[in-house]
Design a protein around this motif. Sequence first.
Motif: not given
Length: 440
Positions: A223-247
């Motif tokens: 669960l922790r590793f999956l949550e961290q992948l999703l955290d990276i997926a959203g890491a650029a969400g404050h600049m581009d909220w259209t996709c998982a830009k950082k992953l």
Amino acid sequence: MDSLRTACTDPESLFSLPVEGLLHLVHNAFPEDIDRLQRAYSIRGSCWNPPATPSPSYILYGENYDEVNRTLIGFLALCWIHKGEYESFIGSHPSEARLTRASFEWIRSFYTQTVVTPNDLFTLIVSIIVNDLGKDPQLASDYHELTGEDISDLNHDAILLKACSAGLVKSLASLSIQDKNDVVRSLHLGASFNFGQLAQAENAPACLSGLLQMKGRPRSFQLRFLEQLLDIAGAAGHMDWTCAKKLNQPIFDAYRNVYDACQGVITGSLDLRAAYDLVLFRRVGLLESRGYRKLQVEENEDDRALTRLLCMGGVGDLETARLYENAWRHLEKPIRDNLVHSLNVDGSKVEPAIQPTYMPALISRAKDEKSLTCVMVYLARVMSATNIAYSSSAVVIERSVLGIMKKNVENGEFEQDPAVLEGVDVPPAAVALSEQDSWR
């Protein structure tokens, strides 16, 4: 909250909701915790052209809040993964770094193996929501008011863990005892070990000791590793909220390396140093495949220190690797010797390691040899500074350069004159890992 829990019993219907309805459903379940994220800090890139579509936080509040957007794009990335929407996930990834479909399918497979029941899904969503609450300065203030203990100097993961123990994280109350224990156990791991910091060789081998508590607890780790992948997926969400830009593909590859290193520690097939060096070896292999020389990580401390810098910079191409090496070789010998020593310290009570938190964000702003040299000289100061304020039982000491990023980099000052770092003070020290926390 009950509405979201009920919706988790039918994931197909849940993730088929319009984005606006999905966001409001999640916000209605965890209003206090998501509202906290309005105050959380973030770091933006120097160039920002916001998308034309409304952001998640704008949908909820009528305003843009960076950390709300980052967290909720991580949640929407979960939706795209569940539905197999590869094109939505990659969005505007540059072609040379685009996440491959095979890697996306690996993530989907990991998700389906980890999230088996509605309870698993609800627990994962809670983990996504609470992950970055420690970035809200008010959380440390609330903890201080409640307990009298000042925790404001701790990293945001440690602040979150303290706040959870004091009952300040409301979302956790929605979980069963077992689910809450799994989430809190993963937060314990996050307080001393950060997947992203290992991916960037930002932390020290001693930090991996927390993985030893994951033995026999596969659900908590998965669960922790999956949550961290999703955290990276959203890491650029404050600049581009259209996709998982950082992953993108390079970052996914780095996290796969971290996953293998973690599994090595958990299963006992790798000790802490060997697991850490696995990440370095993979970076060496990547660069060697691009034509760079083979770095001798095990045999040569100079090469090992340089490899850590290459990891911090996320270097994956020949030209940039040579740029880093040129800056490295042109350092004055005492400065390079200082870095060679400090970047090879594993972390112990006898000789604590220094963890230069947010240094990858700083080093990534250096685009030429002059600016890289200035960063390396400053890093040497950060890594060698002494401070008697920390506990004598410290194994890893954190010095965060976040303040420098906010004060001297985001405003363009560093870009105009990298030598500005010569007049910047070394950040204060905080204990990232103590002897009693270490499982070595």
